[in-house]
Design a protein around this motif. Structure first.
Motif, PDB file in Angstrom:
ATOM      1  N   VAL A 164       0.815  -1.215   0.000  1.00  0.00           N
ATOM      2  CA  VAL A 164       0.000   0.000   0.000  1.00  0.00           C
ATOM      3  C   VAL A 164       0.849   1.266   0.000  1.00  0.00           C
ATOM      4  O   VAL A 164       0.535   2.239  -0.681  1.00  0.00           O
ATOM      5  N   ALA A 165       1.953   1.272   0.732  1.00  0.00           N
ATOM      6  CA  ALA A 165       2.780   2.478   0.849  1.00  0.00           C
ATOM      7  C   ALA A 165       3.840   2.591  -0.248  1.00  0.00           C
ATOM      8  O   ALA A 165       4.599   3.565  -0.261  1.00  0.00           O
ATOM      9  N   ASP A 166       3.915   1.641  -1.149  1.00  0.00           N
ATOM     10  CA  ASP A 166       4.933   1.651  -2.202  1.00  0.00           C
ATOM     11  C   ASP A 166       4.666   2.814  -3.159  1.00  0.00           C
ATOM     12  O   ASP A 166       3.635   2.851  -3.834  1.00  0.00           O
ATOM     13  N   PRO A 167       5.591   3.786  -3.260  1.00  0.00           N
ATOM     14  CA  PRO A 167       5.369   4.951  -4.122  1.00  0.00           C
ATOM     15  C   PRO A 167       5.277   4.584  -5.612  1.00  0.00           C
ATOM     16  O   PRO A 167       4.558   5.225  -6.369  1.00  0.00           O
ATOM     17  N   ASP A 168       6.021   3.522  -6.047  1.00  0.00           N
ATOM     18  CA  ASP A 168       5.932   3.102  -7.452  1.00  0.00           C
ATOM     19  C   ASP A 168       4.530   2.578  -7.766  1.00  0.00           C
ATOM     20  O   ASP A 168       3.979   2.850  -8.836  1.00  0.00           O
ATOM     21  N   LEU A 169       3.963   1.841  -6.829  1.00  0.00           N
ATOM     22  CA  LEU A 169       2.618   1.315  -7.010  1.00  0.00           C
ATOM     23  C   LEU A 169       1.601   2.448  -7.050  1.00  0.00           C
ATOM     24  O   LEU A 169       0.704   2.458  -7.901  1.00  0.00           O
ATOM     25  N   GLN A 170       1.754   3.416  -6.157  1.00  0.00           N
ATOM     26  CA  GLN A 170       0.843   4.566  -6.138  1.00  0.00           C
ATOM     27  C   GLN A 170       0.924   5.349  -7.445  1.00  0.00           C
ATOM     28  O   GLN A 170      -0.098   5.748  -8.008  1.00  0.00           O
ATOM     29  N   ALA A 171       2.149   5.554  -7.954  1.00  0.00           N
ATOM     30  CA  ALA A 171       2.321   6.272  -9.220  1.00  0.00           C
ATOM     31  C   ALA A 171       1.698   5.486 -10.371  1.00  0.00           C
ATOM     32  O   ALA A 171       1.053   6.064 -11.256  1.00  0.00           O
ATOM     33  N   PHE A 172       1.889   4.158 -10.357  1.00  0.00           N
ATOM     34  CA  PHE A 172       1.303   3.308 -11.395  1.00  0.00           C
ATOM     35  C   PHE A 172      -0.220   3.419 -11.395  1.00  0.00           C
ATOM     36  O   PHE A 172      -0.830   3.598 -12.441  1.00  0.00           O
ATOM     37  N   LEU A 173      -0.846   3.314 -10.212  1.00  0.00           N
ATOM     38  CA  LEU A 173      -2.299   3.397 -10.120  1.00  0.00           C
ATOM     39  C   LEU A 173      -2.811   4.759 -10.572  1.00  0.00           C
ATOM     40  O   LEU A 173      -3.845   4.851 -11.233  1.00  0.00           O
ATOM     41  N   SER A 174      -2.090   5.811 -10.237  1.00  0.00           N
ATOM     42  CA  SER A 174      -2.493   7.146 -10.677  1.00  0.00           C
ATOM     43  C   SER A 174      -2.428   7.258 -12.196  1.00  0.00           C
ATOM     44  O   SER A 174      -3.248   7.931 -12.815  1.00  0.00           O
ATOM     45  N   ARG A 175      -1.462   6.582 -12.785  1.00  0.00           N
ATOM     46  CA  ARG A 175      -1.273   6.647 -14.234  1.00  0.00           C
ATOM     47  C   ARG A 175      -2.337   5.846 -14.989  1.00  0.00           C
ATOM     48  O   ARG A 175      -2.831   6.285 -16.021  1.00  0.00           O
ATOM     49  N   ILE A 176      -2.719   4.686 -14.472  1.00  0.00           N
ATOM     50  CA  ILE A 176      -3.633   3.828 -15.226  1.00  0.00           C
ATOM     51  C   ILE A 176      -5.084   3.923 -14.789  1.00  0.00           C
ATOM     52  O   ILE A 176      -5.957   3.412 -15.478  1.00  0.00           O
ATOM     53  N   ALA A 177      -5.334   4.537 -13.640  1.00  0.00           N
ATOM     54  CA  ALA A 177      -6.702   4.561 -13.100  1.00  0.00           C
ATOM     55  C   ALA A 177      -7.648   5.185 -14.110  1.00  0.00           C
ATOM     56  O   ALA A 177      -7.460   6.323 -14.526  1.00  0.00           O
ATOM     57  N   PRO A 178      -8.636   4.432 -14.498  1.00  0.00           N
ATOM     58  CA  PRO A 178      -9.584   4.993 -15.480  1.00  0.00           C
ATOM     59  C   PRO A 178     -10.437   6.086 -14.844  1.00  0.00           C
ATOM     60  O   PRO A 178     -11.010   5.883 -13.782  1.00  0.00           O
ATOM     61  N   THR A 179     -10.460   7.217 -15.467  1.00  0.00           N
ATOM     62  CA  THR A 179     -11.311   8.300 -14.987  1.00  0.00           C
ATOM     63  C   THR A 179     -12.268   8.665 -16.101  1.00  0.00           C
ATOM     64  O   THR A 179     -11.850   9.009 -17.202  1.00  0.00           O
ATOM     65  N   ASP A 180     -13.504   8.536 -15.808  1.00  0.00           N
ATOM     66  CA  ASP A 180     -14.536   8.893 -16.769  1.00  0.00           C
ATOM     67  C   ASP A 180     -15.676   9.525 -15.986  1.00  0.00           C
ATOM     68  O   ASP A 180     -16.600   8.830 -15.567  1.00  0.00           O
ATOM     69  N   PRO A 181     -15.597  10.830 -15.747  1.00  0.00           N
ATOM     70  CA  PRO A 181     -16.635  11.477 -14.949  1.00  0.00           C
ATOM     71  C   PRO A 181     -18.024  11.347 -15.561  1.00  0.00           C
ATOM     72  O   PRO A 181     -19.015  11.293 -14.843  1.00  0.00           O
TER      73      PRO A 181
END
Length: 195
Positions: A107-124
């Motif tokens: 959960v605290a891994d910064p690489d994982l957080q950056a990855f999720l921010s990059r791929i997280a689908p956002t479709d308001p």
């Protein structure tokens, strides 16, 4: 339930064929309605008994969309796509952690957080569509439902459109204000009473 019908307690009771006193006591939680009462509500007002008893589902018996589950599914699809199609090493590790139930280790891994921010689908717009769908299941008249959905969508975007600051200030100023700077000018009303 009574408030959703727009009827008074007396009219609600009359339509169900029960006393207004019983309806009042049931609404206040002093009496428990039985199967006959619930069946009457279902028959007369076409209301889901599950919704009445548990609050689950929708008033008319349709099933709403669990927005959190939908967002989770969309995120899992993005992770799977990144792992399988893009061969992203972080996505592959993430899939293994999820499969093994060890996601909390990363959960605290910064690489994982950056990855999720990059791929997280956002479709308001998809989120708005889901929220509107859930919020309008109660309407049984399909044409009214479509009009209400359109009005809600328009209101959503009207509330979020950029503010024309000059137009807003001009609107807030109200009617035109007259400012007199020459002493010889006379103002009707005031001059009449002063003179």
């Amino acid at each position: 339930m009574i408030s959703h019908t727009g009827l008074s307690q007396a009219e609600f009771a009359r339509r169900l064929g029960v006393s207004a006193g019983f309806t009042s006591d049931a609404a206040r939680g002093l009496k428990k309605p039985g199967a006959e009462f619930l069946h009457a509500v279902r028959t007369v007002f076409r209301v889901s008994i599950d919704w009445l008893l548990t609050g689950d589902g929708t008033m008319r018996g349709g099933s709403g969309i669990d927005l959190d589950l939908l967002r989770t599914i969309r995120l899992q699809i993005a992770v799977a796509r990144a792992a399988v199609i893009d061969a992203d090493p972080i996505a592959k590790v993430l899939l293994l952690l999820i499969r093994d139930g060890r996601l909390n280790e990363a959960v605290a891994d910064p690489d994982l957080q950056a990855f999720l921010s990059r791929i997280a689908p956002t479709d308001p717009d998809a989120d708005l569509a889901t929220e509107l769908y859930n919020g309008h299941l109660w309407t049984e008249d399909s044409s009214a439902q479509l009009r209400n959905l359109l009005a809600a969508a328009v209101a959503h975007f009207e509330a979020r459109k950029p503010l024309d600051k000059m137009a807003a200030l001009a609107r807030s100023a109200g009617p035109t204000i007259q400012i007199n700077v020459i002493p010889s000018q006379r103002i009707a009303g005031r001059d009449y009473y002063e003179g």
